[in-house]
Write an enzyme that holds these catalytic residues in place. Structure first.
Site, short mmCIF file in Angstrom:
data_model
loop_
_atom_site.label_atom_id
_atom_site.label_comp_id
_atom_site.label_asym_id
_atom_site.label_seq_id
_atom_site.Cartn_x
_atom_site.Cartn_y
_atom_site.Cartn_z
N ASP A 175 0.75 -1.15 -0.01
CA ASP A 175 0.06 0.06 0.07
C ASP A 175 0.86 1.41 -0.05
O ASP A 175 1.15 1.90 1.17
CB ASP A 175 -1.00 -0.14 1.29
CG ASP A 175 -1.77 1.24 1.35
OD1 ASP A 175 -1.89 1.81 0.23
OD2 ASP A 175 -2.38 1.47 2.41
N ASP A 178 2.25 7.24 -4.45
CA ASP A 178 2.82 7.30 -5.65
C ASP A 178 4.27 7.22 -5.78
O ASP A 178 5.32 7.50 -4.97
CB ASP A 178 2.52 8.61 -6.53
CG ASP A 178 0.94 8.87 -6.60
OD1 ASP A 178 0.39 7.93 -7.26
OD2 ASP A 178 0.58 9.69 -6.29
#
Length: 315
Positions: A175, A178
């Site tokens: 998780d 960017d």
């Protein structure tokens, strides 16, 4: 990816005055998600990034890292549920041991904690400040940290995976934010090689894999690299909808390691459903994931399917 640069909350607040914030990034030049901010309740610089929490009418509490929206009260469940249940429900066998890399808001931990078969859940998050602010401002996500099976490691996730014994995990969920700043290395081949080694035969990885609308070249490179790493296994790209992420979509690279029988597991097919919340767990019923969405998540529009057809295992 190397040309992308991190931003700050201040830069976004300076775009539109009168209390509005605009999400700016070189990852999506010339455009930005905007919402009105009622209150800035936290802003600080950790050892790794700009960390901010704001209150809004439109999306509730919002976590912003390096000027980029990470999660909101209103729509976090669509991302957290899909990045977790797509891989876990695709496993052939019940998972016993799981790892989260990143995920300091606790949302993936919350979703993993639904599975009673899991004996150990590890999280390797590089930025302890993200964990701290999430526990304070996002208790509905951070409830995952309270599960006694969870072991928290504030450390370099790449090093943690690199040092894991071969065949340790049934599932690894990455998780990440960017590929800018501290998360950039999580999109590179050495990290995927380490994850492949750390997986049990038949194990599965699911990583945040950007928007097919804005980042198709990044996704194409990532899929090609995964095909090279997961020889004998499978590589698929799926996605979910989420209003506050660029383009209203975010994707996942889902890769399976070859099983002991040499067979390839098709992650598009759900083999189980997430269990209902146990009494007293603090968990609520699922709001987004279901078996039909599992299958639909891997059905790509023609332009994306064509771009990725040489790397994906199933088209």
């Amino acid at each position: 990816m190397s040309s992308a640069v991190p931003g700050t909350l201040k830069e976004g607040l300076n775009v539109a005055k009168d209390g509005w914030f605009t999400e700016l990034s070189t990852m999506w030049p010339g455009q930005g998600m905007s919402f009105k901010v009622n209150e800035v309740v936290h802003t600080a610089r950790s050892d790794f990034q700009d960390v901010a929490i704001v209150k809004t009418d439109a999306f509730g509490t919002v976590l912003i890292l390096d000027g980029v929206i990470q999660c909101t009260d209103r729509d976090e469940f669509s991302y957290q549920e899909m990045i977790t249940h797509l891989p876990v429900c695709a496993l052939r066998r019940e998972p016993k041991k799981a790892l989260v890399v990143g995920g300091g808001d606790g949302g993936v931990l919350r979703e993993l904690s639904r599975y009673t078969s899991l004996e150990e859940i590890h999280i390797a998050e590089i930025d302890g400040m993200v964990i701290d602010v999430s526990k304070k401002f996002f208790p509905g996500m951070a409830v995952g940290f309270s599960d006694p099976r969870v072991s928290v490691h504030v450390c370099d996730g790449i090093k943690f995976v690199q040092e894991a014994a071969e065949g340790t995990y049934d599932v690894i969920v990455v998780d990440s934010s960017d590929p800018v700043g501290p998360a950039e290395v999580l999109f590179q081949e050495p990290f995927f090689q380490y994850m492949h080694k750390a997986l049990k035969p038949g194990g599965i990885v699911c990583t945040q894999a950007e928007s097919q609308w804005y980042h198709l070249e990044i996704i194409k490179s990532l899929a090609a690299m995964c095909k090279k790493v997961f020889v004998g296994g499978t590589v698929q790209y799926g996605y979910t909808t989420i209003p506050t992420y660029p383009s209203g979509q975010i994707g996942f690279m889902v890769c399976t390691k070859a099983d002991t029988d040499g067979g390839a597991n098709d992650p598009r097919v759900a083999k189980r459903q997430p269990p209902a919340p146990a009494a007293g767990s603090g968990l609520t019923p699922l709001k987004y994931y279901n078996p039909d969405l599992h299958k639909a998540a891997f059905i790509l529009p023609t332009f994306a399917r064509e771009a990725l057809k040489d790397s994906l295992s199933f088209s």
